[in-house]
Design a protein around this motif. Structure first.
Motif, PDB file in Angstrom:
ATOM      1  N   SER A  86      85.156  23.210  48.964  1.00 18.42           N
ATOM      2  CA  SER A  86      85.962  23.294  47.739  1.00 18.42           C
ATOM      3  C   SER A  86      85.614  24.516  46.900  1.00 18.42           C
ATOM      4  CB  SER A  86      85.800  22.021  46.902  1.00 18.42           C
ATOM      5  OG  SER A  86      84.440  21.766  46.612  1.00 18.42           O
ATOM      6  N   GLU A  87      84.457  25.103  47.128  1.00 17.07           N
ATOM      7  CA  GLU A  87      84.069  26.303  46.396  1.00 17.07           C
ATOM      8  C   GLU A  87      84.907  27.512  46.811  1.00 17.07           C
ATOM      9  OE1 GLU A  87      81.989  26.506  43.797  1.00 17.07           O
ATOM     10  OE2 GLU A  87      81.788  24.320  43.963  1.00 17.07           O
ATOM     11  N   GLN A  88      85.555  27.407  47.961  1.00 14.73           N
ATOM     12  CA  GLN A  88      86.362  28.516  48.475  1.00 14.73           C
ATOM     13  C   GLN A  88      87.861  28.280  48.284  1.00 14.73           C
ATOM     14  OE1 GLN A  88      85.003  28.527  52.488  1.00 14.73           O
ATOM     15  NE2 GLN A  88      82.914  29.051  51.925  1.00 14.73           N
ATOM     16  N   ILE A  89      88.204  27.245  47.539  1.00 16.85           N
ATOM     17  CA  ILE A  89      89.605  26.883  47.335  1.00 16.85           C
ATOM     18  C   ILE A  89      89.995  27.255  45.907  1.00 16.85           C
ATOM     19  CG2 ILE A  89      91.219  24.941  47.214  1.00 16.85           C
ATOM     20  CD1 ILE A  89      89.390  23.529  49.256  1.00 16.85           C
ATOM     21  N   PRO A  90      91.159  27.875  45.728  1.00  8.61           N
ATOM     22  CA  PRO A  90      91.603  28.214  44.366  1.00  8.61           C
ATOM     23  C   PRO A  90      91.773  26.955  43.500  1.00  8.61           C
ATOM     24  CG  PRO A  90      93.074  29.165  46.033  1.00  8.61           C
ATOM     25  CD  PRO A  90      92.102  28.290  46.745  1.00  8.61           C
ATOM     26  N   ASP A  91      91.587  27.107  42.208  1.00  9.33           N
ATOM     27  CA  ASP A  91      91.685  25.978  41.282  1.00  9.33           C
ATOM     28  C   ASP A  91      93.004  25.225  41.391  1.00  9.33           C
ATOM     29  OD1 ASP A  91      89.153  26.421  40.313  1.00  9.33           O
ATOM     30  OD2 ASP A  91      89.824  27.568  38.556  1.00  9.33           O
ATOM     31  N   ASN A  92      94.095  25.951  41.593  1.00 14.15           N
ATOM     32  CA  ASN A  92      95.406  25.299  41.651  1.00 14.15           C
ATOM     33  C   ASN A  92      95.592  24.446  42.911  1.00 14.15           C
ATOM     34  OD1 ASN A  92      95.597  27.562  43.349  1.00 14.15           O
ATOM     35  ND2 ASN A  92      97.784  27.856  42.907  1.00 14.15           N
ATOM     36  N   GLU A  93      94.704  24.577  43.897  1.00 16.10           N
ATOM     37  CA  GLU A  93      94.774  23.752  45.113  1.00 16.10           C
ATOM     38  C   GLU A  93      93.801  22.574  45.075  1.00 16.10           C
ATOM     39  OE1 GLU A  93      94.757  25.598  48.969  1.00 16.10           O
ATOM     40  OE2 GLU A  93      95.791  27.381  48.203  1.00 16.10           O
TER      41      GLU A  93
END
Length: 184
Positions: A86-93
Protein backbone atom coordinates in the motif's frame (compact mmCIF):
# COMPACT_ATOMS: atom_id res chain seq x y z
CA UNK A 1 14.60 -17.15 -5.09
CA UNK A 2 13.70 -13.82 -3.43
CA UNK A 3 13.33 -12.21 -6.87
CA UNK A 4 10.89 -14.93 -7.95
CA UNK A 5 8.83 -14.52 -4.77
CA UNK A 6 8.64 -10.74 -5.29
CA UNK A 7 7.50 -11.27 -8.89
CA UNK A 8 4.87 -13.75 -7.73
CA UNK A 9 3.68 -11.33 -5.02
CA UNK A 10 3.30 -8.50 -7.56
CA UNK A 11 1.52 -10.74 -10.06
CA UNK A 12 -1.00 -11.97 -7.49
CA UNK A 13 -1.82 -8.42 -6.40
CA UNK A 14 -2.31 -7.34 -10.02
CA UNK A 15 -4.66 -10.27 -10.68
CA UNK A 16 -6.68 -9.56 -7.52
CA UNK A 17 -6.93 -5.87 -8.46
CA UNK A 18 -9.07 -6.95 -11.42
CA UNK A 19 -11.77 -7.91 -8.88
CA UNK A 20 -11.98 -4.35 -7.55
CA UNK A 21 -15.30 -2.56 -7.79
CA UNK A 22 -17.32 -0.43 -5.38
CA UNK A 23 -19.33 -3.34 -3.92
CA UNK A 24 -16.35 -5.68 -3.48
CA UNK A 25 -14.32 -2.85 -1.97
CA UNK A 26 -16.98 -2.26 0.69
CA UNK A 27 -17.37 -5.96 1.45
CA UNK A 28 -13.62 -6.50 1.79
CA UNK A 29 -13.25 -3.40 3.99
CA UNK A 30 -15.90 -4.81 6.36
CA UNK A 31 -14.35 -8.28 6.36
CA UNK A 32 -10.88 -6.95 7.14
CA UNK A 33 -12.32 -4.84 9.97
CA UNK A 34 -13.70 -8.02 11.55
CA UNK A 35 -10.13 -9.27 11.88
CA UNK A 36 -8.67 -6.02 13.19
CA UNK A 37 -7.40 -6.57 16.71
CA UNK A 38 -8.92 -10.06 16.64
CA UNK A 39 -12.25 -8.56 17.71
CA UNK A 40 -14.47 -11.04 15.88
CA UNK A 41 -12.52 -13.88 17.47
CA UNK A 42 -12.79 -12.44 20.97
CA UNK A 43 -16.53 -11.99 20.43
CA UNK A 44 -16.73 -15.60 19.25
CA UNK A 45 -15.35 -16.72 22.62
CA UNK A 46 -18.37 -15.42 24.55
CA UNK A 47 -20.80 -18.26 23.70
CA UNK A 48 -18.14 -20.84 24.60
CA UNK A 49 -18.25 -19.60 28.20
CA UNK A 50 -21.86 -20.80 28.36
CA UNK A 51 -21.56 -24.07 26.41
CA UNK A 52 -20.85 -26.94 28.74
CA UNK A 53 -17.43 -28.47 28.12
CA UNK A 54 -16.06 -25.49 26.16
CA UNK A 55 -14.56 -23.24 28.81
CA UNK A 56 -11.12 -24.38 27.65
CA UNK A 57 -12.01 -23.22 24.11
CA UNK A 58 -13.19 -19.83 25.39
CA UNK A 59 -9.90 -19.30 27.22
CA UNK A 60 -7.58 -20.94 24.69
CA UNK A 61 -8.63 -18.82 21.69
CA UNK A 62 -7.37 -15.53 23.19
CA UNK A 63 -4.25 -17.33 24.41
CA UNK A 64 -3.52 -18.52 20.85
CA UNK A 65 -4.12 -15.03 19.47
CA UNK A 66 -1.77 -13.59 22.11
CA UNK A 67 1.02 -16.00 21.15
CA UNK A 68 0.56 -15.23 17.43
CA UNK A 69 0.63 -11.48 18.21
CA UNK A 70 3.75 -11.82 20.35
CA UNK A 71 5.65 -13.82 17.75
CA UNK A 72 4.36 -12.08 14.61
CA UNK A 73 3.64 -8.45 15.47
CA UNK A 74 6.13 -7.87 18.24
CA UNK A 75 9.02 -10.02 17.01
CA UNK A 76 9.05 -11.00 13.34
CA UNK A 77 7.61 -7.76 11.89
CA UNK A 78 10.33 -5.72 13.58
CA UNK A 79 13.08 -8.09 12.47
CA UNK A 80 11.99 -8.24 8.82
CA UNK A 81 10.76 -4.61 8.44
CA UNK A 82 9.03 -5.27 5.11
CA UNK A 83 7.28 -2.27 3.58
CA UNK A 84 3.63 -2.80 2.64
CA UNK A 85 2.40 -2.80 -0.95
CA UNK A 86 0.00 0.00 0.00
CA UNK A 87 2.99 2.31 0.36
CA UNK A 88 3.40 2.17 -3.42
CA UNK A 89 -0.24 2.90 -4.23
CA UNK A 90 -1.50 6.45 -4.86
CA UNK A 91 -3.84 7.88 -2.21
CA UNK A 92 -6.80 7.93 -4.60
CA UNK A 93 -6.51 4.13 -5.03
CA UNK A 94 -6.46 3.36 -1.31
CA UNK A 95 -9.56 1.48 -0.18
CA UNK A 96 -8.77 1.57 3.53
CA UNK A 97 -6.44 3.67 5.61
CA UNK A 98 -2.80 2.63 5.22
CA UNK A 99 -1.67 0.50 8.15
CA UNK A 100 1.13 2.03 10.23
CA UNK A 101 3.32 -0.98 10.79
CA UNK A 102 5.35 -3.41 8.73
CA UNK A 103 3.92 -6.02 6.41
CA UNK A 104 5.53 -9.41 7.10
CA UNK A 105 3.80 -11.52 8.41
CA UNK A 106 0.12 -10.63 8.19
CA UNK A 107 -1.21 -10.20 11.72
CA UNK A 108 -4.83 -10.55 10.60
CA UNK A 109 -3.98 -13.91 9.01
CA UNK A 110 -1.89 -15.08 11.97
CA UNK A 111 -4.55 -14.29 14.57
CA UNK A 112 -7.34 -15.74 12.43
CA UNK A 113 -5.54 -19.00 11.74
CA UNK A 114 -4.45 -19.39 15.35
CA UNK A 115 -8.19 -19.54 16.06
CA UNK A 116 -8.63 -22.11 13.27
CA UNK A 117 -5.98 -24.33 14.91
CA UNK A 118 -7.58 -24.07 18.37
CA UNK A 119 -11.05 -24.77 16.99
CA UNK A 120 -9.74 -27.69 14.91
CA UNK A 121 -8.55 -29.37 18.10
CA UNK A 122 -11.23 -28.30 20.55
CA UNK A 123 -14.49 -28.17 18.54
CA UNK A 124 -16.50 -30.14 16.04
CA UNK A 125 -16.61 -29.66 12.28
CA UNK A 126 -19.80 -27.56 12.45
CA UNK A 127 -17.89 -24.87 14.31
CA UNK A 128 -14.64 -25.35 12.37
CA UNK A 129 -16.12 -24.78 8.89
CA UNK A 130 -17.52 -21.25 9.47
CA UNK A 131 -14.37 -20.30 11.41
CA UNK A 132 -12.18 -21.52 8.55
CA UNK A 133 -14.29 -19.66 5.98
CA UNK A 134 -14.16 -16.40 7.94
CA UNK A 135 -10.42 -16.73 8.61
CA UNK A 136 -9.82 -17.34 4.88
CA UNK A 137 -11.93 -14.32 3.92
CA UNK A 138 -10.04 -12.13 6.38
CA UNK A 139 -6.71 -13.34 5.00
CA UNK A 140 -7.88 -12.76 1.41
CA UNK A 141 -9.15 -9.28 2.29
CA UNK A 142 -5.60 -8.26 3.19
CA UNK A 143 -4.50 -9.12 -0.35
CA UNK A 144 -7.56 -7.56 -1.94
CA UNK A 145 -6.99 -4.30 -0.06
CA UNK A 146 -3.30 -4.39 -1.06
CA UNK A 147 -2.01 -3.99 2.48
CA UNK A 148 -0.12 -7.30 2.30
CA UNK A 149 1.69 -9.41 -0.23
CA UNK A 150 0.77 -13.06 -0.76
CA UNK A 151 3.93 -14.17 1.07
CA UNK A 152 2.91 -12.02 4.08
CA UNK A 153 -0.49 -13.69 4.20
CA UNK A 154 0.90 -17.18 3.63
CA UNK A 155 3.47 -16.68 6.40
CA UNK A 156 0.72 -15.32 8.65
CA UNK A 157 -1.41 -18.41 8.03
CA UNK A 158 1.48 -20.78 8.80
CA UNK A 159 2.49 -18.76 11.86
CA UNK A 160 -1.11 -18.68 13.09
CA UNK A 161 -1.55 -22.44 12.73
CA UNK A 162 1.75 -23.14 14.52
CA UNK A 163 0.94 -20.71 17.33
CA UNK A 164 -2.61 -22.02 17.63
CA UNK A 165 -1.51 -25.64 17.89
CA UNK A 166 1.26 -24.69 20.31
CA UNK A 167 -1.19 -22.68 22.40
CA UNK A 168 -3.37 -25.76 22.95
CA UNK A 169 -0.41 -27.74 24.28
CA UNK A 170 0.81 -24.85 26.41
CA UNK A 171 -2.69 -24.11 27.66
CA UNK A 172 -3.28 -27.72 28.63
CA UNK A 173 0.13 -27.97 30.32
CA UNK A 174 -0.08 -24.69 32.20
CA UNK A 175 -3.74 -24.29 33.05
CA UNK A 176 -4.88 -27.86 33.41
CA UNK A 177 -1.75 -29.45 34.84
CA UNK A 178 -0.08 -26.75 36.89
CA UNK A 179 -3.23 -25.13 38.22
CA UNK A 180 -5.09 -28.47 38.17
CA UNK A 181 -8.25 -26.93 36.77
CA UNK A 182 -10.94 -29.06 35.25
CA UNK A 183 -12.30 -26.98 32.38
CA UNK A 184 -13.89 -29.53 30.10
Amino acid sequence: MIKKLRKMDALILRKIKKLHNRTNNRIMAVITTLGTGGMVWFAMCIPFFFIEGHLDTALNIPFGIFIAWLVGEITIKHLVCRIRPSEQIPDNEQIIKRPKYYSFPSGHSASSFSVVAVVLIRCNIFILIPVLILASLIAFSRLYLRVHYFTDVFAGIVLGLVCGFASVSLFDSIVKNIFQLQLA
